[in-house]
Structure formats: C-alpha cells, structure tokens
Write a protein that holds these residues in place. Sequence first.
Motif, mmCIF file in Angstrom:
data_model
loop_
_atom_site.group_PDB
_atom_site.id
_atom_site.type_symbol
_atom_site.label_atom_id
_atom_site.label_comp_id
_atom_site.label_asym_id
_atom_site.label_seq_id
_atom_site.Cartn_x
_atom_site.Cartn_y
_atom_site.Cartn_z
ATOM 1 N N LYS A 35 -35.373 -55.929 98.688
ATOM 2 C CA LYS A 35 -34.796 -55.400 99.857
ATOM 3 C C LYS A 35 -34.496 -56.741 100.916
ATOM 4 N N GLY A 69 -30.294 -50.678 95.995
ATOM 5 C CA GLY A 69 -29.380 -51.539 94.829
ATOM 6 C C GLY A 69 -28.896 -50.678 93.796
ATOM 7 N N GLU A 202 -33.821 -50.856 89.381
ATOM 8 C CA GLU A 202 -32.971 -51.070 90.590
ATOM 9 C C GLU A 202 -32.700 -52.638 90.824
ATOM 10 N N GLU A 203 -31.718 -52.938 91.050
ATOM 11 C CA GLU A 203 -31.526 -54.396 91.377
ATOM 12 C C GLU A 203 -31.599 -54.736 92.918
ATOM 13 N N SER A 204 -31.541 -56.063 93.045
ATOM 14 C CA SER A 204 -31.722 -56.609 94.486
ATOM 15 C C SER A 204 -30.346 -55.737 95.111
ATOM 16 N N ASN A 205 -30.476 -55.638 96.626
ATOM 17 C CA ASN A 205 -29.523 -55.053 97.181
ATOM 18 C C ASN A 205 -28.863 -56.167 98.223
#
Length: 247
Positions: A35, A69, A202-205
């Motif tokens: 995050k 993300g 979940e990928e980086s946002n």
Amino acid sequence: MDKLAYTSVNAMKSLMNRQTAIANNMANSNTVGFKADMVSAKSQYLNGPGHDSRAMAVERPMQADMNSGSVTQTGRSMDIALEGDAMIAVQAADGKEAYSRRGDLRIAASGAMVTGDGFPVMGAGGPITMPPAERVDIGADGTVFFVPQGGDPTQPQELDRIKLVSMTGSAISKGPDALFRAANDGVLPVDDNARVISGALEESNVNMTAALVDMIETSRAWETQAKLLRTAQELDESSAGVMSMPQ
C-alpha cells in the motif's frame, strides 16, 4: 531574516520526507499487497513567550493509500488475495501482532507459515506451524487444509484458520516494515465475515505515473525553498552591511 530561514529549512525537511516516501513507493511498485505511503502534515504555531508569528509544518504518523490493487490469478494453492478491507494477522519482528495485505504465503524451513517478506502468519492460537505435507490449500474463510506426506490426496486435514481482521472503524498506522498496527499496541478482533480468494494475489496499488509526477513536483518545491534560503542569507548580509559602523 531568521523566520524565513527556519521556515524554509522546515519546509525542506518535509520535502525530504515526502521524497523518501515517493522513492519507497516506486521501489515497491511490484511488491505483493503493498500500500502506497502517504505523507501528510499540519501547520502548528511555535510555542513560547511573545506573539505566535511563526507556523511550522508538523508531520502526522505515516499513513497509506488503502485502495485495493489489481488481483492477478496465479494458480498457486498458497497464494491468497484478500477481499474488501480484510488483513492477515502476522507476528512482527518485536513479537507483537501486526497486520498485512501480503498474501504470497509459504512454508519456511522451520515449518512456520510466513508471508513473502518472512513474517509468521497468526492462527487461532498463535503462529501457524505446518507438519510435513504434500499439499497445502487455503479456503475462502482462511481455513488451512493439508495433505500429510503419504496421505490420501482426497482426504485433506484441517490444520488451523488464518486470523483475518477488519480495519473498519479502527485507528491503524503503517510502520517502516510495511506492516499495519492498531493504535496503542491494540489487537484487532477476528472478522468472521472476512474472505480471501485462493490462487490469486493482490498487486501493489502504486501508480507509477502519479509517483513520477509527484517526484518532479517535490524536486521543484525543494529548489524553490533553496532559493528562499539563499535570499534570506543575502538579506541578512545586506542588513549587516547597513548596520556596520564606518571605519
């Protein structure tokens, strides 16, 4: 001129911290569940005798952009993506409970289930430890199933349930280790409604385009404050020259 000089130095300090946060975001643009860091500040007048004629920027505790993300399917049985605002409870380096969105779980050589950055995952009774197993699966509610070595693949056994919490309504802050903590070293309760997506991450946002723009703006703001600092020095030298006694 000291007011202008100290105000500029204070602004430059805040810009340095902002630039550090931007650089950290860019470095973690590919980190699972990361995050983006957010630096915020408020103005506060200096306390002391006399008139409060000077306001400085006072930084607040590190916050994060909690927007989700993108979710990528991996097919790996121990990868999980958390839905909504759910978080995984982990054991931080100081032994206290902290929280993470990083779902690339694995089994360490010691048998402990850990996140991709090495923090032990908490279960109902503490850190989860996995016995020798041929396969590990994680259900939608965080329940961990495993097939013992030499066991029947069609008869997985239940081991524990990952502690999933919700941050809604709770004051949390982000630490330098990218983990989140409740205020006053508090512990968040289990959220029975929390759900995960197995076989996905979940990928980086972090938005790299926005991060680059922010970095350019911060650099220009630094140059402006540096010019003000030089101007303050020139004004101070001019004032000293006017006040000096002739030989």
